[in-house]
Scaffold this active site. Structure first.
Site, PDB file in Angstrom:
ATOM      1  N   ARG A   1       0.823  -1.208   0.000  1.00 17.18           N
ATOM      2  CA  ARG A   1       0.000   0.000   0.000  1.00 17.18           C
ATOM      3  C   ARG A   1       0.856   1.257   0.000  1.00 17.18           C
ATOM      4  NH1 ARG A   1      -4.604   0.814   4.523  1.00 17.18           N
ATOM      5  NH2 ARG A   1      -2.773   1.248   5.813  1.00 17.18           N
TER       6      ARG A   1
ATOM      7  N   GLU B   1     -15.924   7.008   6.131  1.00 14.39           N
ATOM      8  CA  GLU B   1     -14.998   6.432   7.095  1.00 14.39           C
ATOM      9  C   GLU B   1     -14.764   7.414   8.221  1.00 14.39           C
ATOM     10  OE1 GLU B   1     -11.310   5.619   5.129  1.00 14.39           O
ATOM     11  OE2 GLU B   1     -10.992   7.691   4.512  1.00 14.39           O
TER      12      GLU B   1
ATOM     13  N   LYS C   1      -2.373   7.368   0.912  1.00  9.61           N
ATOM     14  CA  LYS C   1      -2.353   7.653   2.352  1.00  9.61           C
ATOM     15  C   LYS C   1      -1.446   8.863   2.553  1.00  9.61           C
ATOM     16  CE  LYS C   1      -2.112   5.062   6.718  1.00  9.61           C
ATOM     17  NZ  LYS C   1      -3.476   5.372   7.142  1.00  9.61           N
TER      18      LYS C   1
END
Length: 302
Positions: A50, A178, A145
């Site tokens: 990721r 989220e 991210k």
């Protein structure tokens, strides 16, 4: 405390980031948070995949192979004599003259930091649905991210004002997306629901594991687009992330939720999976002072 900083192991006091670093100036960078249990970095391969996906999406080549970065992570653990740890890998575009052109930076900044893990004291948390909306996917790809967390920070301020530990953000269409640092799940009629990736959420490592474990347990799983009214009618709610694992939510706004059987089953299943992973990837000899094995040098089974 020592950190791995641009290829060298340094005391944290000597690991200084320039005021011209574009991570500091513009939030131009990415990060990944990991946990170590008994000296084993949990789901290291997935976290590194990721991280490198985030790097690819912002077109940043750090010139370090994933295996080498894994070795740096383990070296940081060992230098600090840590076995139960919180780990953060931070990568920025690097130092360069002010300006938005990535070409202004000649080399990235790469930092690996490990600290003793402090368990969450809460047996469950309260969340609040906040006014701050999740960033548009067409503006900031949720697969990145990113270091720029201002959207989440503002949402967390709202949650604190509501005496809640987490903030649940809606997307631009009003669907639940989220929380600031976690993915959300809820249960209705014994089925497990969670917002789909199309809602503009990060595909959490723990989120993916919980969905996998739920299917193995025979629990019906559904990923979709849900308005808050659907969540309010849930029988159980929990959130997931690397540090909290499976954390029950006892309330959202004025709605109270029990810690139900599905949440408990999945928490237990996650703990069993985690413990098996650590045992498989960890030390071959539990007794004595044998050095920890880097999992990338051993068993590669999932």
């Amino acid at each position: 405390m020592k950190v791995w900083f641009n290829g060298a192991m340094l005391p944290i006091e000597g690991a200084s980031v320039s005021v011209l670093d574009h991570g500091f100036l513009y939030g131009d960078g990415v990060f990944e948070t990991l946990r170590a249990y008994d000296g084993v970095v949990f789901e290291l391969e997935g976290h590194l995949r990721r991280l490198y996906r985030s790097l690819s999406l912002i077109r940043l080549d750090i010139g370090i192979e994933q295996e080498a970065l894994a070795e740096a992570i383990y070296a940081t653990l060992h230098e600090n004599s840590l076995v139960e740890a919180y780990i953060r890998v931070t990568v920025t575009r690097g130092v360069g003259e002010p300006g938005l052109d990535p070409a202004l930076c000649s080399a990235p900044t790469v930092l690996v930091m490990a600290r003793p893990f402090k368990p969450h004291l809460e047996g469950s948390i309260k969340a609040a649905i906040v006014k701050t909306r999740r960033n548009l996917s067409s503006a900031i790809d949720p697969r990145i991210k990113s270091l720029n967390f201002l959207n989440n920070i503002i949402a967390r301020i709202e949650a604190k004002d509501a005496l809640a530990q987490e903030a649940l953000m809606l997307n631009y269409r009003g669907h639940i997306s989220e929380c600031t640092v976690s993915n959300i799940f809820f249960v209705r009629d014994e089925a497990l629901y969670t917002p789909s990736l199309s809602c503009g959420i990060l595909d959490g490592i723990t989120r993916g594991l919980v969905l996998q474990l739920a299917r193995q347990e025979g629990i019906t799983t559904r990923e979709g687009e849900y308005f808050p009214a659907t969540l309010y009618r849930a029988s159980e709610v929990f959130v997931t992330n690397t540090s909290m694992e499976v954390m029950p939510v006892h309330g959202i706004d004025d709605i109270a939720y029990p810690i139900g059987s599905v949440t408990t089953r999945l928490s237990d299943s996650f703990a069993a999976y985690r413990d098996a992973y650590v045992k498989r990837k960890g030390r071959k000899e539990r007794g004595g002072s044998a050095p920890l094995q880097n999992p990338l040098q051993g068993d590669q089974s999932p």
